[in-house]
Design a protein around this motif. Sequence first.
Motif, mmCIF file in Angstrom:
data_model
loop_
_atom_site.group_PDB
_atom_site.id
_atom_site.type_symbol
_atom_site.label_atom_id
_atom_site.label_comp_id
_atom_site.label_asym_id
_atom_site.label_seq_id
_atom_site.Cartn_x
_atom_site.Cartn_y
_atom_site.Cartn_z
ATOM 1 N N ASN A 117 0.861 -1.179 0.000
ATOM 2 C CA ASN A 117 0.000 0.000 0.000
ATOM 3 C C ASN A 117 0.902 1.235 0.000
ATOM 4 O OD1 ASN A 117 -2.603 1.378 0.295
ATOM 5 N ND2 ASN A 117 -1.783 2.002 2.275
ATOM 6 N N GLY A 118 0.601 2.169 -0.861
ATOM 7 C CA GLY A 118 1.433 3.369 -0.915
ATOM 8 C C GLY A 118 0.869 4.382 -1.892
ATOM 9 N N GLU A 119 1.561 5.513 -1.950
ATOM 10 C CA GLU A 119 1.131 6.597 -2.830
ATOM 11 C C GLU A 119 1.948 6.562 -4.116
ATOM 12 O OE1 GLU A 119 1.323 11.442 -2.921
ATOM 13 O OE2 GLU A 119 0.702 10.485 -1.035
ATOM 14 N N VAL A 120 1.258 6.754 -5.253
ATOM 15 C CA VAL A 120 1.899 6.776 -6.563
ATOM 16 C C VAL A 120 1.350 7.946 -7.366
ATOM 17 C CG1 VAL A 120 2.256 4.272 -6.589
ATOM 18 C CG2 VAL A 120 0.187 5.220 -7.584
ATOM 19 N N GLN A 121 2.003 8.227 -8.482
ATOM 20 C CA GLN A 121 1.510 9.209 -9.440
ATOM 21 C C GLN A 121 0.904 8.441 -10.605
ATOM 22 O OE1 GLN A 121 1.290 12.612 -9.744
ATOM 23 N NE2 GLN A 121 1.897 12.818 -7.594
ATOM 24 N N SER A 122 -0.405 8.682 -10.868
ATOM 25 C CA SER A 122 -1.105 7.962 -11.921
ATOM 26 C C SER A 122 -1.456 8.925 -13.053
ATOM 27 C CB SER A 122 -2.380 7.317 -11.364
ATOM 28 O OG SER A 122 -3.017 6.538 -12.360
ATOM 29 N N ARG A 123 -1.537 8.383 -14.269
ATOM 30 C CA ARG A 123 -1.811 9.207 -15.451
ATOM 31 C C ARG A 123 -3.233 8.993 -15.933
ATOM 32 N NH1 ARG A 123 -0.867 8.085 -20.851
ATOM 33 N NH2 ARG A 123 0.339 6.232 -20.284
ATOM 34 N N ARG A 124 -3.919 10.115 -16.240
ATOM 35 C CA ARG A 124 -5.268 10.068 -16.791
ATOM 36 C C ARG A 124 -5.202 9.900 -18.308
ATOM 37 N NH1 ARG A 124 -5.792 14.508 -13.193
ATOM 38 N NH2 ARG A 124 -7.112 14.058 -11.385
ATOM 39 N N GLN A 125 -6.367 9.727 -18.908
ATOM 40 C CA GLN A 125 -6.433 9.565 -20.354
ATOM 41 C C GLN A 125 -5.964 10.817 -21.076
ATOM 42 O OE1 GLN A 125 -10.350 8.998 -21.989
ATOM 43 N NE2 GLN A 125 -9.605 7.830 -23.739
ATOM 44 N N ASP A 126 -6.220 12.011 -20.492
ATOM 45 C CA ASP A 126 -5.817 13.258 -21.135
ATOM 46 C C ASP A 126 -4.338 13.590 -20.917
ATOM 47 O OD1 ASP A 126 -5.766 13.908 -18.492
ATOM 48 O OD2 ASP A 126 -7.370 15.413 -18.579
ATOM 49 N N GLY A 127 -3.581 12.704 -20.271
ATOM 50 C CA GLY A 127 -2.164 12.926 -20.066
ATOM 51 C C GLY A 127 -1.807 13.568 -18.744
ATOM 52 N N SER A 128 -2.788 14.140 -18.027
ATOM 53 C CA SER A 128 -2.506 14.747 -16.731
ATOM 54 C C SER A 128 -2.273 13.663 -15.682
ATOM 55 C CB SER A 128 -3.674 15.646 -16.317
ATOM 56 O OG SER A 128 -4.872 14.878 -16.164
ATOM 57 N N THR A 129 -1.652 14.060 -14.583
ATOM 58 C CA THR A 129 -1.366 13.118 -13.504
ATOM 59 C C THR A 129 -2.062 13.575 -12.225
ATOM 60 O OG1 THR A 129 0.657 14.293 -12.896
ATOM 61 C CG2 THR A 129 0.859 12.500 -14.504
ATOM 62 N N TYR A 130 -2.216 12.657 -11.316
ATOM 63 C CA TYR A 130 -2.827 12.948 -10.033
ATOM 64 C C TYR A 130 -2.253 11.992 -8.995
ATOM 65 C CZ TYR A 130 -5.639 8.759 -10.850
ATOM 66 O OH TYR A 130 -6.045 7.464 -11.073
ATOM 67 N N PRO A 131 -2.212 12.420 -7.735
ATOM 68 C CA PRO A 131 -1.723 11.515 -6.688
ATOM 69 C C PRO A 131 -2.763 10.452 -6.381
ATOM 70 C CG PRO A 131 -2.414 13.590 -5.737
ATOM 71 C CD PRO A 131 -2.513 13.772 -7.219
ATOM 72 N N GLU A 132 -2.305 9.247 -6.225
ATOM 73 C CA GLU A 132 -3.215 8.117 -6.067
ATOM 74 C C GLU A 132 -2.752 7.258 -4.905
ATOM 75 O OE1 GLU A 132 -4.790 5.762 -9.628
ATOM 76 O OE2 GLU A 132 -3.238 4.444 -8.822
ATOM 77 N N GLN A 133 -3.680 6.883 -4.051
ATOM 78 C CA GLN A 133 -3.397 5.922 -2.988
ATOM 79 C C GLN A 133 -3.708 4.543 -3.535
ATOM 80 O OE1 GLN A 133 -2.030 6.877 -0.158
ATOM 81 N NE2 GLN A 133 -1.784 4.785 0.602
ATOM 82 N N LEU A 134 -2.690 3.721 -3.680
ATOM 83 C CA LEU A 134 -2.822 2.441 -4.359
ATOM 84 C C LEU A 134 -2.576 1.301 -3.378
ATOM 85 C CD1 LEU A 134 -3.099 0.835 -7.051
ATOM 86 C CD2 LEU A 134 -0.618 1.089 -7.315
ATOM 87 N N SER A 135 -3.456 0.305 -3.438
ATOM 88 C CA SER A 135 -3.314 -0.898 -2.616
ATOM 89 C C SER A 135 -3.344 -2.107 -3.545
ATOM 90 C CB SER A 135 -4.447 -0.992 -1.586
ATOM 91 O OG SER A 135 -4.387 -2.216 -0.882
ATOM 92 N N ILE A 136 -2.335 -2.977 -3.429
ATOM 93 C CA ILE A 136 -2.220 -4.136 -4.315
ATOM 94 C C ILE A 136 -2.121 -5.394 -3.475
ATOM 95 C CG2 ILE A 136 -0.968 -5.164 -6.244
ATOM 96 C CD1 ILE A 136 0.296 -2.490 -6.805
ATOM 97 N N SER A 137 -2.882 -6.403 -3.854
ATOM 98 C CA SER A 137 -2.781 -7.722 -3.236
ATOM 99 C C SER A 137 -2.766 -8.765 -4.340
ATOM 100 C CB SER A 137 -3.952 -7.966 -2.269
ATOM 101 O OG SER A 137 -5.194 -7.830 -2.939
ATOM 102 N N ALA A 138 -2.360 -9.983 -4.006
ATOM 103 C CA ALA A 138 -2.211 -11.051 -4.996
ATOM 104 C C ALA A 138 -3.113 -12.217 -4.635
ATOM 105 C CB ALA A 138 -0.759 -11.513 -5.071
#
Length: 913
Positions: free
Chosen positions: A420-441
């Motif tokens: 779990n952590g914070e990342v920079q994600s890209r939108r379809q229009d090319g802009s970015t936004y801060p995202e709280q991302l959680s990944i499990s397997a």
Amino acid sequence: MISSRRISLSQHLLPLAIALAFVIGLTLALTWGALQIQVTLAGFLNGESVWSKAQKQAVIDLEMYAQNGHADVLADYRKNMAVLAADRWARDSIASGHFDHAAVKQAFRSARVMPEAIDGMIFMLHYFPSAPYMNKAIEAWYSTDATIDGLDRIAGGLQRAYADGSVTPAMVAAARERIAESNRYIEPRSDVFSEQIADGAAWIGTVLFLTVLAATVVASLLWLRMARRILRSIRSSEERYRLLFDSANDAIVMIDESRGRILEANHTAKAWIGCAKGALVGRPFDGIFASGLQTHVGRGTIGVLLADDGNQRPVEIESNLVTWSGRQVRQAIIRDISERVAMERERRVAAEALAGIAEGVIIADAERRVVSVNAAHAEITGFSAHAQLGQRFDEMRRMPDGEPLPESIWIGLAGGRHWNGEVQSRRQDGSTYPEQLSISAIRDAQHHVLHYVAVFSNVHAAKAQRQRLEYMATHDPLTGLANRVAFERQCTAAIAAASRARTAVAVLFIDLDAFKIVNDSYSHALGDRVLQKVAERIGRQLSANDVAGRIGGDEFTVLLDRLELREDAGIVAEHLLASLSEPIIVDEYEIVLSASIGIAGYPLDGGDATTLIANADAAMYAAKSSERNTLRFYTPIMQADARQRLQLVSELRRALINGEFSLRYQPSMDLRSGRIVAVEALLRWEHPERGELPPGEFVAVAESLGLIRRIDEWVLQTACAQIRTWDRIGMPSLRVAVNVSARWLAHPAFVEGLGRALREHQVTPQRLVLEITEGAMLGLGDDTERTMRALHELGIEVAIDDFGTGYSSMAYLKLPAVSWLKIDRSFVTGLPHGTNDVAIVEAMLAMARSLGLGTIAEGIEHEAQHQFLLKAGCDEGQGYLYSYPLQPAALERLFNPRPVPTRLSLVQPRQQP
């Protein structure tokens, strides 16, 4: 399944058939081998018969020839002996071990041995001559050789006697007696040979028979054992099949393809339908399903199994055609899918719930390629579900510093952890936004990753709020500069980085002079706006990596990192002083302020943030206590008690007023002539309580308190006045060297003040030499050449003092006005025995000669040092070997009142206490 059973049966019976063929083949092979051995023994018997007959006939023929002397009888004798000779030659050739196989075979043929047995005879005689029976037979054969040779000699004697007519009855009787005696010797041995061969043939025949019988019995027993094991395996396989068939979790039924009726069913089918196993046989297969069923070979069908009690069960049917007992049979496997149906129902509910949550959800395969997304994903990112399918979801995301997601994330997920952590994600229009991302397997039973589930949300608003709170916690609300806590934290980080990079860090402590008057004269509100303007001006003088802070009231701090030297901060401090001294316009008022700046640097002045700030504060107080609107670098003396600092300031100021300072003059002599040609003016403080103090005990304090400029001016004025006095009393025109501090040298009024002092005392510039250290030259910075050129134009010569102990820049030696090079006492002390000192001093002297500079060695205390420097070509020397620093009157007594300088005798002076 039936086909599988047939294949399995064939696989079981194939080894049995192969083993049976092997047993039959082995029996035939052993029988053929026995036949070949019997043929060989028959050949031996045949050969023995021929050999025995030939031997006996030869004896008979020889006896008849002895009686009648007929030539035809002798010829018959020779023929029989030839048979015996051929057998004997073949036997001896084989016994030698090196024989011609073809010649031996030809010899046996000529001896009328059965051809089919010749090869076997050669094999037996060559490899088994010592076999039972064979060894005795051959031994008997060998024992007759000499006797047979004796018969040939008897025949030869008779032949010669008959040829010349000398035969007598006595001779014939003697010959016949010898022939009879030979026959009596040969005959029993011939019988032994025949008996041994016959007995050996019988023995070998028995052995062969028993061997073939034993091999056949053993092979048969092994085959029978294998047959029992295979039959047992077949029965076990049949039992396992029946056990698997009846205990299978799925229902299995066998259907007659032509009639569509059940032929066989397992226990599971009986239990699901709720009837006895035998009751299912003969029932229509379609009748056990609700609303009937049309099955298709090789393809699964979904249906509902109808039990006799009316219960229904969702099932999946798979069927295939097989041949069973000569007819087409359909094998149907019925699988209960109740759990699958329930799971699909739950999955639909979960999918509907997933589609309705506000967070974005991504389901990806083990290669991180998107398999499914929910509706919130499109709302947050702008990407449609179709556009994301097959794309790697981690390629659209970066860490906050712009780096790709590290491999350690996936290693941790594969190991069963959650990320779990914070990342920079890209939108379809090319802009970015801060995202709280959680990944499990999601993993399989072997813990291999099957899918990744990523849940994310846009945290731009929450992050902005958090950043605003963090900003308020770390910044001064009035000026926006870092507060004390934040400044200390950044200072600590800068010190750690400087420690790794081996660079310097400087802290500037800025205090506004007389700011209290602004608050008292105007208002605190206007004073706050003035502080804001001050903060803006400080910020404009700093680079992007520098940090400014306000730690309270009118006190500001500045952090400068990545410096080569602590002194580099002085340039920024000068700019800050100039900027802050400019008028500040607030409302309709013009406010004029100044500031005092203290500078402390890492690693020289402290190893942590608290120490650096405290020492910079102490340096600021030193600046404010001296003259204000100035800067000071921290020195250890600044950490003394404030009362002691004030007392020392008072004492130094009093010393200047009361004339407690004085000059001593140490002669400098020409090493070649031994005459005094110059003196160096050395400062002393005649302290009323502590006595005479050398410069090392108060010059640094004077520099830190801003008094060094006034002291330097006093030294210059006093030296010029002394030169004028000596000129009036007729002293020789000695050159006088005066030390100049870096502070006074760097002052803009230095050159002008020097010229004014020379004019006031009517001293020619050639009489004065300025001794300047390398450190002082470095402190001039970009103004070095300008200052040296101004001194040159004034006619003042400069001596580089303590050369070799500082930066040793060769560029300084080329500057205008630089005429002398002083060799520091640290290099003179080791002369003439110190190898390194000798090399350094000789290099300095050679360099000075090349540049046309005069050389002065200081600290000469021994005659050996004097002699070395004289031979090395040094121009002048100073030291206790010649004289201690002297009062002016003492120096005057060394000279006669004549204008020509007197020679100074080299007398060891009294040691200074």
